[in-house]
Structure formats: C-alpha cells, structure tokens
Write an enzyme that holds these catalytic residues in place. Structure first.
Site, PDB file in Angstrom:
ATOM      1  N   GLU A 317       0.958  -1.299  -0.175  1.00  0.00           N
ATOM      2  CA  GLU A 317      -0.150   0.152   0.263  1.00  0.00           C
ATOM      3  C   GLU A 317       0.704   1.809   0.042  1.00  0.00           C
ATOM      4  O   GLU A 317       0.686   2.057   0.848  1.00  0.00           O
ATOM      5  CB  GLU A 317      -0.710  -0.414   1.067  1.00  0.00           C
ATOM      6  CG  GLU A 317      -2.406  -1.305   1.314  1.00  0.00           C
ATOM      7  CD  GLU A 317      -2.898  -1.209   1.903  1.00  0.00           C
ATOM      8  OE1 GLU A 317      -3.690  -1.653   2.652  1.00  0.00           O
ATOM      9  OE2 GLU A 317      -2.358  -0.909   3.918  1.00  0.00           O
ATOM     10  N   CYS A 413     -10.296   0.467   7.861  1.00  0.00           N
ATOM     11  CA  CYS A 413     -10.145   1.268   8.591  1.00  0.00           C
ATOM     12  C   CYS A 413     -10.389   2.681   7.644  1.00  0.00           C
ATOM     13  O   CYS A 413     -10.704   3.563   8.480  1.00  0.00           O
ATOM     14  CB  CYS A 413      -8.044   1.472   8.002  1.00  0.00           C
ATOM     15  SG  CYS A 413      -8.033   0.884   6.401  1.00  0.00           S
TER      16      CYS A 413
END
Length: 651
Positions: A317, A413
């Site tokens: 990521e 998240c």
C-alpha cells in the site's frame, strides 16, 4: 529565528455548516453513515464483512465468552467511530448518539487492565505477549486512535471517563518505552500514536505525553534496526514477513529528520508527518519542520495523483518511485488521502501557503468523497483512476481494484476514517492567527471567532463546487480592525473581489495564494469573491509514463472522469480532440444532481480494424461520439462498468 507557532482552529461548536453542497454530506454523516457504521461494528449488516470489533471488547471486558475475531488492529475502528460521534455531538445535541457513545466508553473502560494496558487482541488472543510484535500488531496505533477519540469526546461533552482511561493508558505506555533501564527502545510499525499524544498533551497539559511523542519520532530510523532485533527475539516469526524487514515500508530507513522522499506505506508516512509538524511546533524544532517540507515537496510534485490519491502500488500500500503513477493498478487508499489532509492542514496552520489548502481541497473533493457511495453505506478502500471490471475479476494484478464499493471490509480502517473527517469538516474551513482570520475552504455556513477581544460572526455563502461565487458577511457589534485572508485556489482564473459593492484591487495584497484584506470592519460588511471556473485540461509531467498523450479534465475543485454508463464500453478507444469545445451542463436527475462536461469526441472504428491482433496500417477514427464526463467522486454509483480519468488526446 522566527518562532514556530500554529494558527488555531475554530472549535466545532462555533461552526455551523449550511451549504448547498456540503449540508447534504453533514446530514448523511449524522443520520446515515455513523448509525450504519455502528451497525457494522456490531455485525448487523446483512451480506457485509463482519467486524466483531465491539464483540472483541465485550470478550475482553469479561461480559461474554468467545474467541477474538478480525485483524489485530480491530480496536481502531470503534475508536474512530467514537471520534466521529464526538464531533457530531460537539456540533449539536443527539441524546441517542451520546447514549451509545457513553455505553461504548463504559465497555472500553471495563476492558482496560489495572495497569492501564488496553488492547483486545492481546487481552483475548495472545495474553502474555504484549509488545512482542510492534512491527505488525499495531498496539500503539490502536492506542493512538483511542486517544484521539477520547480528546474529541472530552472537548465535545466535558465528560472525563474516556479521557481518564487514555491517560492511564498513556502513562502505562510512557513507563514501557524509552531509553531507561528495562524500557523498550522501540516504536510502533504504524504511526498514529505520535500525533495522538500531542493532542493529549494539549488537552491535559501533561508534558510527558509530548516528550513521549518526540521520543517515538526520534527513535524511528536509528540503528540497530529495532524491528529486526524484535523479529530475532521472537524466533524470526511474524504475520506478514514480506514487509517486516523492509525499513522503508515503515519509514525507518533513515532518522525522520533526514528523510526527503515519500517512501513506504502511504498512510503511515502522512500520519507520521502530521505528528512531526505538531511536535516541531510544540518543541520549536525547525529541523523537524524542514523535513516535513521536503517530504511534502517530493510527495505532491512527483508521487501524487491528480485526484489527491497517494500510494501508487498495491504491494505494501506504498509509494514506489518518482513519477510512477499507473492509473489501473493504483492503490491510493482512502485513508492515505485523509492522512494527506491531516498533514496539509497542519502545514497550513504553520505556513499560510495556499498550496497546502489546494491539496487539502483536491483530496477532499475527489478521493475522500469518492471513497464513499452517495448513499453513505458503501466504501472504497482503493481509489483507481482507470477500471476495467473484467480485468479486476480475472487478472490477479488488478484484484485489489474493485469496480463497486463494499459494504464493509475485513480491514475496515477507511469507512470510519471518512466519517471522522467529514464530521469534523468545520475545523478545516478557517484558522485564526493573531488578528488574521484565514479562509481556506469555501463552504457555506457561519463561524464565530474572537478578534481583539470582541466576538464576531462570519457568514459565508458558497456555490462551490458548481460555481465560483462566494460571499462573506461580517457581523460585529462594534467596529473591529483585523485582517481577512482569502485563499485564491490554483484552479481559478483571474478572480474579482468587491467589498460592499466597491472593487478591491487584490494584486497589491496577494501573498502565497492569499489575499489579505485589512480594514476596520463594520457590521454587515460584505465581501464578494468571484472565482472563474473554466474547464481545465490537465496534462501530466512527461515523466509520468502512464499519461503520455492523455488529458484529464478539472473544473473548480472537481476532477472528472468517463464512465461506461454514459459512453459505452472500451473507453480506451475514445480520443478527445485538443481543440474541441468542452461544455458544462447541469443534470439535476443524475447522481444526486451534478454538473457534467460534454464534448464531441472520436472513437476508433473497430469494424474497420477487423479481427487482427496487430496490423501495419493507419488507425481510423470515423466514429464521432458525444461523450460525457461526470465528477470523479460520483463514479460507481450506477451499474458496474468501466471508468477512466485520463483520456487520449489528439491534436
């Protein structure tokens, strides 16, 4: 040396957003998003990925029996939900929401250990192994999110229960980490605790929390490498060993003051930078702030998407290298753009430079809003700039890219992060520094502020993002001499300003993208700001290989895209002539009411090409087609289909 000091935020209780565009989102957050996310955290959304986050707290508190479920950092999701709830309660009373929040706080308090430790993963699943895998298991990250929530709830309600919980937790953490005998000389794999501890210091005045934040920043990047030593001590075991020893992944490749390029996991970097700015100001550390400037410069000039997305690769990521900005395999996590906004706002509070506000606005209107569906119940984790749904299904290089938003995630998240940011949107519109009130975002509503010891009220009316018409009316009981600083967005043509109908010559008062209007203000003085909003054809730096010969359209703060629903399949075959007229049209029935951009384009003649895979010949464009661009944030709210931000351009 000039003293470092931040402009102050206007408390949310002094802000009231009443805006033709944003009021919808504020109502959506209050009445749909936060209630929906509460249901998701309690595993009551049919067909959505179960969270088990509240259940984990109940098990840890001894209320029920069971096994831990979910990611090891699942505690952070209820914390972010609680923070969003706190912001909503500061804006306005909501007895039912406050009841749920208080019950959640009581549950969290019951899950806390006598020594102050609080983490359901290690309480339920791996008791006795606290602080043995800081690289991967996010104990301090979860603590940071809970601290942020506690500070927000205390400010909103004045209730100390959750603040006392996190003070005990922070005191315990302070006893565990440091350079003293018996202390762990380490830090968390995922930054968050750093910025949270500064907030706790500001709320309590306890300087140990600030010094602990500084310690975590100072320790990162030192030798020997803490996570490698930790890994050896564990017997070389871990959960995601592919990133465990990659020092760049968690920004531990250099001391933070020596870092000058955006490396590693994108969310971690911008969370770290937000904490660095706060610590730099509180400790008067110009070197730390200069590192933030260098990281900002590299990120926004070489490693950021036109939508305000950051983190170009799925592996880790993470950022990859300068100008590596692929559109179809992009990651651009929603949380990363939210973290970018946190970073931008803090830099903006230190240095009134419109570049920070421009990026803050870009990320807000495009990636952050695009990360949530128009109904507030579905979310993107990844925010691509080009989508071919069939490839997402059949090519493993694209499996992280989803053509539709999800109801929830195993790693959830992003949804509560969107909720807490939008719930606190009022804090991003203005800042105050001495006798200057800065206007950073043009969002309608009113803000109350004290200037020279006297209260004033500024009422803003804005037609953004659809039209560049803004007015600000000053309400004051007595004449008051101060400065209003108005941001001139980078997307605007030559603006016009009038005060009570009289033209104001802004050229002599422009500094770093802000027009400073200093005068003795009288009651009902009105500023009119006209920001021309033509359709801009953006082209990427020629070093961005993915976008050579392509163009992206932007009008005002909004980036636009093509969708298959309007333009048919095979969007890659569409070519936009460089001299074609780009028309703006309002469509009140489309996607909640938007303005679209239409143009006469050309399409490759597939029939003339035939069935051959390769040919030696001229590509024929004899299929004229009117194409329609929609705002990027609104894509994927209809049927599944292709999407593209960048379009081929032909002279």
């Amino acid at each position: 040396m000039n003293k470092l000091n931040q402009a102050t935020l206007l408390p949310l209780k002094h802000m009231d957003i009443q805006d033709t565009y944003w009021t919808h989102y504020m109502n959506l957050i209050r009445h749909v998003v936060v209630p929906y996310q509460w249901e998701a955290l309690n595993d009551r959304i049919p067909g959505a990925e179960p969270s088990c986050a509240i259940q984990n707290f109940r098990i840890a508190a001894g209320d029920i029996q069971g096994e831990y479920h979910g990611m090891m950092f699942q505690d952070s999701d209820p914390a972010k939900w609680l923070e969003a709830a706190a912001y909503l309660l500061e804006i306005g009373a909501n007895p039912e929401l406050e009841r749920l929040a208080d019950e959640t706080i009581e549950l969290i308090a019951r899950a806390q250990h006598e020594d102050g430790y609080l983490n359901t993963y290690y309480t339920v699943k791996e008791p006795g192994k606290r602080w043995t895998n800081l690289a991967e298991c996010h104990e301090l990250y979860c603590a940071g999110h809970l601290i942020e929530a506690a500070v927000a709830y205390f400010h909103a309600t004045g209730k100390r229960k959750i603040l006392d919980v996190v003070c005990r937790l922070a005191d315990y953490i302070d006893s565990i980490f440091g350079t003293g005998d018996g202390q762990i000389r380490g830090y968390d794999g995922h930054q968050e605790i750093e910025l949270a501890l500064v907030k706790l210091y500001q709320a309590t005045g306890e300087k140990r929390y600030l010094l602990l934040s500084k310690y975590f920043l100072d320790e990162r990047g030192q030798d020997p490498y803490f996570f490698e030593a930790e890994w050896e001590k564990r017997g070389r075991t871990g959960y995601w060993n592919n990133n465990l020893l990659n020092r760049q992944y968690c920004q531990a490749h250099k001391p933070v003051r020596s870092q000058n390029s955006a490396e590693g996991h994108a969310v971690r970097l911008v969370y770290m930078c937000a904490g660095m700015v706060d610590v730099a100001v509180e400790t008067q550390d110009e070197g730390l702030l200069e590192a933030c400037r260098e990281l900002w410069k590299n990120m926004v000039s070489k490693r950021m998407y036109i939508t305000g997305g950051i983190g170009s690769k799925a592996q880790g990521e993470a950022f990859s290298l300068d100008y590596d900005l692929p559109n179809d395999t992009v990651y651009a996590e929603t949380c990363a753009s939210i973290g970018l906004i946190f970073f931008a706002q803090r830099m903006l509070r230190v240095e009134a430079n419109s570049e920070y506000a421009d990026i803050m606005e870009r990320a807000l209107y495009n990636t952050v809003l695009g990360g949530m569906s128009l109904d507030g119940r579905h979310f993107f984790y990844v925010n691509p700039l080009e989508v071919w749904p069939e490839a997402c299904e059949k090519n493993e290089n694209f499996t992280h890219v989803k053509p539709t938003r999800q109801g929830w995630f195993a790693c959830a998240c992003c949804p509560p992060n969107v909720a807490r940011l939008l719930a606190s949107l009022g804090q991003y519109i203005y800042t105050q520094k001495d006798s200057t009130l800065f206007t950073h975002l043009y969002i309608g509503g009113q803000g109350q502020v004290e200037m020279n010891g006297r209260k004033i009220r500024v009422v803003q009316e804005s037609k953004l993002p659809w039209a560049g018409h803004v007015s600000l009316t000053v309400h004051t009981e007595e004449n008051n001499e101060f400065t209003l600083a108005l941001r001139i967005p980078s997307w605007s043509g030559k603006p016009e300003i009038t005060i009570n109908g009289a033209s104001f010559k802004m050229e002599d008062h422009l500094l770093n993208g802000y027009v400073y209007i200093h005068r003795i203000w009288k009651n009902d003085d009105v500023i009119q700001l006209i920001l021309p909003m033509s359709v801009l054809r953006f082209r990427a730096n020629p070093l961005v290989r993915a976008n050579i010969g392509k163009v992206a359209l932007q009008r005002g703060p909004l980036v636009y895209c093509l969708e298959e629903a309007d333009n048919g399949a095979n969007l890659q075959q569409i070519v936009l002539p460089s001299d074609v007229e780009l028309k703006v049209e309002s469509d009140h029935e489309l996607l909640g009411g938007v303005q679209v951009i239409v143009a006469e384009a050309e399409r490759i003649d597939q029939q003339a090409w035939g069935t051959g895979l390769y040919q030696d010949g001229t590509v024929i464009y004899n299929n004229p087609q009117q194409i329609k661009f929609i705002p990027y944030y609104a894509w994927a709210n209809r049927e599944v289909g292709e999407m593209s931000v960048w379009v081929r351009e032909r002279a």
